[in-house]
Design a protein around this motif. Structure first.
Motif, short mmCIF file in Angstrom:
data_model
loop_
_atom_site.label_atom_id
_atom_site.label_comp_id
_atom_site.label_asym_id
_atom_site.label_seq_id
_atom_site.Cartn_x
_atom_site.Cartn_y
_atom_site.Cartn_z
N LEU A 127 46.53 34.41 32.05
CA LEU A 127 45.13 33.33 32.32
C LEU A 127 45.06 32.99 33.24
O LEU A 127 43.84 32.71 33.66
N TYR A 128 45.92 32.97 34.27
CA TYR A 128 45.59 32.73 35.91
C TYR A 128 44.70 33.93 36.17
O TYR A 128 43.71 33.78 37.12
N ASP A 129 45.20 35.31 35.99
CA ASP A 129 44.30 36.19 36.27
C ASP A 129 42.91 36.16 35.91
O ASP A 129 42.09 36.65 36.56
N GLN A 130 42.68 35.77 34.65
CA GLN A 130 41.58 35.70 34.05
C GLN A 130 40.63 34.69 34.92
O GLN A 130 39.33 34.89 34.85
N VAL A 131 41.32 33.53 35.08
CA VAL A 131 40.37 32.44 35.82
C VAL A 131 40.19 32.96 37.27
O VAL A 131 38.90 32.70 37.71
N LYS A 132 41.17 33.53 37.90
CA LYS A 132 40.82 34.03 39.42
C LYS A 132 39.75 35.07 39.24
O LYS A 132 38.68 35.00 39.97
N THR A 133 39.57 35.88 38.23
CA THR A 133 38.48 36.90 37.99
C THR A 133 37.11 36.21 38.02
O THR A 133 36.17 36.43 38.53
N LYS A 134 37.07 35.06 37.07
CA LYS A 134 35.78 34.37 36.91
C LYS A 134 35.50 33.62 38.38
O LYS A 134 34.28 33.62 38.55
N LEU A 135 36.48 33.06 38.94
CA LEU A 135 36.05 32.40 40.16
C LEU A 135 35.70 33.21 41.06
O LEU A 135 34.58 33.15 42.09
N ILE A 136 36.11 34.58 41.38
CA ILE A 136 35.60 35.52 42.11
C ILE A 136 34.11 35.87 41.95
O ILE A 136 33.16 35.92 42.59
#
Length: 93
Positions: free
Chosen positions: A40-49
């Protein structure tokens, strides 16, 4: 592109706040495994990027994550992970 939970020791221009939220439904078998959701953290980081790139940014500073478990009456539980930070541009690329 970089993400940091702190500041950087360099001048920068603020482009604005970026945020993202991911929701995952928990089945009965997964309820006790709520500490195993690093994806979930990886998915959120991808969206932020992605949102920072859309603003022509070079990085995100002061990134924060807010996890939450949502109970729905008689229905499933959800894990929500909200992330936000400040998109910036570096003047001397």
């Amino acid at each position: 592109m970089f993400l940091t939970t702190g500041e950087i020791n360099q001048s920068y221009m603020i482009l604005g706040v970026v945020n993202a939220t991911i929701k995952k439904t928990l089945t009965a078998e997964q309820i006790d495994e709520v500490d195993c959701y690093d994806d979930l953290y990886d998915q959120v980081k991808t969206k932020l990027i992605e949102r920072t790139v859309a603003k022509n940014g070079d990085g995100i500073i002061s990134v924060h994550f807010v996890p939450q478990i949502v109970n729905v009456a008689i229905g499933p539980k959800y894990v929500l992970l909200h992330g936000y930070g400040t998109a910036i541009s570096l003047p001397n690329k």
